[in-house]
Design an enzyme around this catalytic site. Structure first.
Site, PDB file in Angstrom:
ATOM      1  N   ALA A  90       0.911  -1.235   0.052  1.00  0.00           N
ATOM      2  CA  ALA A  90      -0.151  -0.045   0.061  1.00  0.00           C
ATOM      3  C   ALA A  90       0.819   1.376   0.181  1.00  0.00           C
ATOM      4  O   ALA A  90       0.556   2.403  -0.647  1.00  0.00           O
ATOM      5  CB  ALA A  90      -0.947   0.081   1.250  1.00  0.00           C
TER       6      ALA A  90
ATOM      7  N   ALA B  20       3.248  10.033  -9.625  1.00  0.00           N
ATOM      8  CA  ALA B  20       2.647  10.075 -11.109  1.00  0.00           C
ATOM      9  C   ALA B  20       2.013  11.748 -11.014  1.00  0.00           C
ATOM     10  O   ALA B  20       1.720  12.321 -11.948  1.00  0.00           O
ATOM     11  CB  ALA B  20       1.402   9.180 -11.164  1.00  0.00           C
TER      12      ALA B  20
ATOM     13  N   GLU C 266      -5.548  18.941  -3.352  1.00  0.00           N
ATOM     14  CA  GLU C 266      -4.979  19.198  -4.830  1.00  0.00           C
ATOM     15  C   GLU C 266      -4.913  17.656  -5.188  1.00  0.00           C
ATOM     16  O   GLU C 266      -4.994  17.648  -6.368  1.00  0.00           O
ATOM     17  CB  GLU C 266      -3.658  20.081  -4.966  1.00  0.00           C
TER      18      GLU C 266
ATOM     19  N   GLU D  56     -10.131  14.909 -11.833  1.00  0.00           N
ATOM     20  CA  GLU D  56      -9.984  15.202 -13.122  1.00  0.00           C
ATOM     21  C   GLU D  56      -9.479  14.227 -13.964  1.00  0.00           C
ATOM     22  O   GLU D  56     -10.118  14.008 -15.038  1.00  0.00           O
ATOM     23  CB  GLU D  56      -8.938  16.463 -13.229  1.00  0.00           C
TER      24      GLU D  56
END
Length: 120
Positions: free
Chosen positions: A11, A21, A67, A74
């Site tokens: 994890a 990423a 964020e 998104e």
């Protein structure tokens, strides 16, 4: 017990992969990470005790967390369809609003502690 340790280790690896990423693909996340690093010395200048340090660091982590969630929303919305849809736009706007609220929280807490430091 060993299986639990392995699960936790994996994890953590997935979390690290996700952070990398996000930093590689999302300019807003890079900006928030840079601000986190740049503002960290301010935590120790502005804070006077452990509670204030926790509040100041907490606001930085909260902005970064918001964020990351916004970026994840998104990415999922864009994955589902590149066509404009009212609900897709709403999801992205709500994610953006979460970042905005986290930034207001940051400004209020840092502003209050700065005001207190300057006036006392």
């Amino acid at each position: 017990m060993i299986n639990e340790i392995r699960r936790i280790w994996r994890a953590g690896g997935y979390s690290w992969k996700g952070l990398r990423a996000a930093a590689a693909n999302e300019p807003a996340v890079r900006t928030e990470l840079i601000l986190f690093v740049v503002l960290t010395p301010g935590v120790f200048w502005l804070g006077r005790n452990a509670v204030e340090y926790a509040l100041l660091f907490g606001t930085l982590f909260l902005v970064l967390l918001a964020e990351l969630f916004n970026s994840a929303i998104e990415v999922v919305v864009d994955r589902i369809s590149s066509e404009w849809h009212e609900l897709s736009g709403r999801a992205k706007d709500i994610g953006s609003a979460a970042v905005f609220i986290a930034l207001i929280n940051f400004l209020v807490i840092w502003g209050l502690l700065l005001f207190d430091r300057i006036t006392n």
